[in-house]
Design a protein around this motif. Structure first.
Motif, PDB file in Angstrom:
ATOM      1  N   TRP A   1      41.377  37.527 -11.298  1.00 13.94           N
ATOM      2  CA  TRP A   1      40.762  37.484 -10.021  1.00 13.94           C
ATOM      3  C   TRP A   1      41.788  38.124  -9.101  1.00 13.94           C
ATOM      4  CZ3 TRP A   1      37.505  37.143  -6.731  1.00 13.94           C
ATOM      5  CH2 TRP A   1      37.821  36.795  -5.468  1.00 13.94           C
ATOM      6  N   PRO A   2      43.325  38.162  -9.386  1.00 12.92           N
ATOM      7  CA  PRO A   2      43.912  39.076  -8.270  1.00 12.92           C
ATOM      8  C   PRO A   2      43.398  40.705  -8.259  1.00 12.92           C
ATOM      9  CG  PRO A   2      45.377  37.842  -9.740  1.00 12.92           C
ATOM     10  CD  PRO A   2      44.061  37.611 -10.305  1.00 12.92           C
ATOM     11  N   GLU A   3      43.055  41.246  -9.721  1.00 10.45           N
ATOM     12  CA  GLU A   3      42.547  42.570  -9.390  1.00 10.45           C
ATOM     13  C   GLU A   3      40.999  42.580  -9.321  1.00 10.45           C
ATOM     14  OE1 GLU A   3      41.996  45.715 -13.166  1.00 10.45           O
ATOM     15  OE2 GLU A   3      42.869  43.908 -13.551  1.00 10.45           O
TER      16      GLU A   3
ATOM     17  N   PRO B   1      22.569  38.681   1.702  1.00 13.08           N
ATOM     18  CA  PRO B   1      23.809  39.274   1.197  1.00 13.08           C
ATOM     19  C   PRO B   1      24.831  38.248   1.422  1.00 13.08           C
ATOM     20  CG  PRO B   1      23.446  39.793   3.612  1.00 13.08           C
ATOM     21  CD  PRO B   1      22.182  39.035   3.020  1.00 13.08           C
ATOM     22  N   VAL B   2      24.605  36.966   0.526  1.00 11.17           N
ATOM     23  CA  VAL B   2      25.981  36.166   0.185  1.00 11.17           C
ATOM     24  C   VAL B   2      26.279  36.022  -1.272  1.00 11.17           C
ATOM     25  CG1 VAL B   2      26.296  33.828   0.762  1.00 11.17           C
ATOM     26  CG2 VAL B   2      25.002  35.099   2.471  1.00 11.17           C
ATOM     27  N   LEU B   3      27.284  36.304  -1.483  1.00 14.81           N
ATOM     28  CA  LEU B   3      27.901  35.992  -3.138  1.00 14.81           C
ATOM     29  C   LEU B   3      28.655  34.983  -2.877  1.00 14.81           C
ATOM     30  CD1 LEU B   3      28.354  37.464  -6.049  1.00 14.81           C
ATOM     31  CD2 LEU B   3      30.210  38.731  -4.789  1.00 14.81           C
ATOM     32  N   THR B   4      28.825  34.109  -3.974  1.00 15.89           N
ATOM     33  CA  THR B   4      29.671  33.055  -4.147  1.00 15.89           C
ATOM     34  C   THR B   4      30.538  33.094  -5.214  1.00 15.89           C
ATOM     35  OG1 THR B   4      28.368  31.647  -2.807  1.00 15.89           O
ATOM     36  CG2 THR B   4      30.158  30.643  -3.866  1.00 15.89           C
ATOM     37  N   VAL B   5      31.917  32.933  -5.309  1.00 15.95           N
ATOM     38  CA  VAL B   5      32.749  33.527  -6.497  1.00 15.95           C
ATOM     39  C   VAL B   5      33.312  31.892  -6.892  1.00 15.95           C
ATOM     40  CG1 VAL B   5      34.774  34.625  -7.181  1.00 15.95           C
ATOM     41  CG2 VAL B   5      33.403  35.667  -5.351  1.00 15.95           C
ATOM     42  N   PHE B   6      33.053  31.679  -8.225  1.00 20.50           N
ATOM     43  CA  PHE B   6      34.024  30.679  -8.698  1.00 20.50           C
ATOM     44  C   PHE B   6      35.018  31.028  -9.729  1.00 20.50           C
ATOM     45  CE2 PHE B   6      34.523  27.440 -11.979  1.00 20.50           C
ATOM     46  CZ  PHE B   6      35.060  26.458 -11.182  1.00 20.50           C
ATOM     47  N   VAL B   7      36.265  30.860  -9.552  1.00 18.84           N
ATOM     48  CA  VAL B   7      37.398  31.279 -10.474  1.00 18.84           C
ATOM     49  C   VAL B   7      37.558  30.047 -11.340  1.00 18.84           C
ATOM     50  CG1 VAL B   7      39.715  32.174 -10.368  1.00 18.84           C
ATOM     51  CG2 VAL B   7      38.214  32.588  -8.677  1.00 18.84           C
ATOM     52  N   TYR B   8      37.371  30.448 -12.384  1.00 12.76           N
ATOM     53  CA  TYR B   8      37.572  29.470 -13.703  1.00 12.76           C
ATOM     54  C   TYR B   8      38.957  29.546 -14.320  1.00 12.76           C
ATOM     55  CZ  TYR B   8      35.926  32.816 -17.140  1.00 12.76           C
ATOM     56  OH  TYR B   8      35.769  33.798 -17.855  1.00 12.76           O
ATOM     57  N   LYS B   9      39.314  28.530 -15.058  1.00 14.57           N
ATOM     58  CA  LYS B   9      40.622  28.708 -15.692  1.00 14.57           C
ATOM     59  C   LYS B   9      40.359  29.311 -16.874  1.00 14.57           C
ATOM     60  CE  LYS B   9      43.023  24.753 -13.639  1.00 14.57           C
ATOM     61  NZ  LYS B   9      43.327  25.360 -12.542  1.00 14.57           N
ATOM     62  N   ASN B  10      41.379  30.259 -17.390  1.00 16.55           N
ATOM     63  CA  ASN B  10      40.900  31.104 -18.509  1.00 16.55           C
ATOM     64  C   ASN B  10      40.805  30.051 -19.892  1.00 16.55           C
ATOM     65  OD1 ASN B  10      42.241  32.981 -16.713  1.00 16.55           O
ATOM     66  ND2 ASN B  10      42.086  34.288 -18.673  1.00 16.55           N
ATOM     67  N   ASN B  11      41.410  28.950 -20.042  1.00 13.71           N
ATOM     68  CA  ASN B  11      41.413  28.143 -20.983  1.00 13.71           C
ATOM     69  C   ASN B  11      40.218  27.202 -20.989  1.00 13.71           C
ATOM     70  OD1 ASN B  11      42.125  26.386 -19.222  1.00 13.71           O
ATOM     71  ND2 ASN B  11      44.129  25.589 -20.300  1.00 13.71           N
ATOM     72  N   GLU B  12      39.379  27.579 -19.974  1.00 15.31           N
ATOM     73  CA  GLU B  12      37.856  26.685 -19.770  1.00 15.31           C
ATOM     74  C   GLU B  12      37.104  27.472 -19.732  1.00 15.31           C
ATOM     75  OE1 GLU B  12      38.420  24.149 -16.431  1.00 15.31           O
ATOM     76  OE2 GLU B  12      40.203  23.203 -17.120  1.00 15.31           O
TER      77      GLU B  12
END
Ligand code: NAD
Ligand code: A1AUG
Length: 313
Positions: free
Chosen positions: A113-115, A201-212
Motif C-alpha cells: 500500500w505505501p508504494e 469516476p469513483v474508485l474504492t480501495v480495500f487494503v487487506y492484511k498479507n496473511n489474509e
C-alpha cells in the motif's frame, strides 16, 4: 450488413424514449428477441414484461442482456506496482468511469500500500476538461441524472465512518457535469460502495492484511452480485493460476497483469454472468448464432410401403 446479404428493412434505426420503446416492443406478439445493453434494473423490467406477456407471442422471445459490473483489480504482494497504478488509473477514470468494464474496487496488500499510494500522485496529474483539448484525460459525466447518482455516492463516502476520501471528491455542474476522479479508502470490504455499481469516476480501495490473502480473494465474488470484468496483478505464476481458478465465477472477462477494461470486439468476446448479464459474448461467433433459427431438413428416397414394423410380420 447489406453486403453480407441482409435484406433492406431488416435493420432499422428507431430513436425513441427508452420506456416507450420497451413497452411497445414487449407488448407486440411479433417480438422475437431483445439484445439489450444497459442497467440491470432496465433489463429486469423488460424480462418481467415479457414474462407477463408470454401467452401473446408467436415465438418465445430470446433475451440477451449486457448489464453492469462492479469490476475489480486484485493486487498480490508479488505485483509490479507501477503497472497496477497505471492500469488502475486508466481503467477507473478513463471515460470518467462510465464503462461497464471500469475498475471500481481495488484490493491491495498492506505490504504494497505505501508504494501503491502512488495512485494519488498519478491521479493528480490527470487533466479533466474539455474533450476538444487533446491533453484532457477525461471530461464531464453524461448528464444530470448520472451527476446526481455519482455525487450521492461521494456524499455517502463523506458521511460513512467506514470510508475516507483520499483524493478528489469535488463535484461541479456549473459548466458541465464535472466530477473529480475520486479515490475512497474503505475499512469495510462489504460497505455498499464496494458492492454497488456507480458508473462514474469513483474508485474504492480495500487494503487487506498479507496473511489474509485467501479471505480477500473470497470477498471478490461474495461482495457483489456482478461478474463482468476483473484483473489480478501478480508476478508469482502459482498465485495467478490459483486466482484464475478461485475467481472463475467473478468475471466474464478476466485479465492477468492487465487492466480490467478495453476488450476489443472480435478479439476478446465480451460479457459477464450473474447480474452482469446472460454472458452471450458480444464479438464472438456464439453471439450471432443466438439470433438465428436453425431448421433441420430430411428428405427420404425410399418409399414407406407398410405401416407395420418388420418384427410384427
Ligand atoms: N455489459 C455491457 O456490455 C455494457 C456496456 C455498456 C454499458 N453497460 C451498462 O449500462 C449501464 C449504463 O447505461 P444507462 O445508465 O444508460 O442504462 P439504462 O438501463 O438506464 O439505459 C440503457 C438503454 O436502455 C434504454 N431504456 C431505458 N429504459 C428502457 C425500457 N424500459 N425499455 C427499453 N429500453 C430502455 C435507455 O434509453 C438506454 O438507451 C451500466 O449499468 C453499464 O454497466 C453494459
Ligand atoms: N469492450 C469495452 C467496452 C465494453 C462495455 O462498454 C471494454 O472492455 O472496456
Amino acid at each position: 450488413m447489406k453486403e453480407a446479404g441482409l435484406p433492406p428493412g431488416v435493420v432499422n434505426f428507431v430513436p425513441a424514449d427508452g420506456p416507450i420503446f420497451g413497452d411497445t416492443v414487449t407488448s407486440s406478439p411479433y417480438l422475437a428477441g431483445i439484445n439489450f445493453t444497459g442497467s440491470v434494473a432496465t433489463f429486469n423490467r423488460l424480462w418481467i414484461q415479457i414474462g407477463n406477456n408470454i401467452n401473446n407471442y408467436l415465438n418465445f422471445p430470446r433475451l440477451i442482456g449486457e448489464c453492469g459490473g462492479k469490476n475489480y483489480h486484485f493486487v498480490h504482494a508479488s505485483a509490479d506496482v507501477n503497472s497496477v497504478i497505471n492500469g488502475t488509473i486508466r481503467s477507473a477514470f478513463e471515460y470518467s468511469g462510465q464503462k461497464c468494464s471500469a475498475c471500481s474496487r481495488l484490493y491491495v496488500p498492506e505490504s504494497l500500500w505505501p508504494e501503491a499510494k502512488g495512485l494519488l500522485e498519478t491521479r493528480n496529474s490527470l487533466k479533466i476538461g474539455d474533450v476538444a483539448e487533446f491533453d484532457s484525460f477525461s471530461s464531464a459525466v453524461i448528464d444530470q441524472k448520472a451527476f446526481k447518482r455519482i455525487k450521492s455516492y461521494i456524499e455517502f463516502a463523506k458521511q460513512s465512518s467506514d470510508l475516507k476520501i483520499i483524493a478528489g471528491g469535488l463535484c461541479d455542474d456549473k459548466i458541465g457535469y464535472f466530477i473529480e476522479p475520486t479515490i475512497v479508502l474503505s475499512k469495510n470490504p462489504t460497505n455498499k460502495i464496494m458492492q454497488e455499481e456507480i458508473f462514474g469516476p469513483v474508485l474504492t480501495v480495500f487494503v487487506y492484511k498479507n496473511n489474509e490473502t485467501e479471505n480477500a480473494l473470497d470477498l471478490v465474488g461474495s461482495s457483489t452480485p456482478y461478474a463482468l470484468t476483473g484483473a489480478v496483478f501478480a508476478q508469482d505464476k502459482q498465485f495467478l493460476k490459483h486466482a484464475l481458478e478461485k475467481l472463475k465465477y467473478t468475471a466474464g472477462n478476466f485479465y492477468l497483469n492487465d487492466k480490467s477494461t478495453g476488450s476489443v470486439v472480435a478479439q476478446q468476446p465480451f460479457g459477464g454472468s450473474r447480474m452482469s448479464g446472460t454472458n452471450d459474448k458480444a464479438g464472438s461467433p456464439h453471439y450471432i448464432l443466438r439470433w438465428t433459427s436453425p431448421q433441420s431438413i430430411k428428405e427420404t428416397f425410399v418409399p414407406l410401403n407398410d405401416v407395420k414394423y418388420k418384427y410384427m410380420t
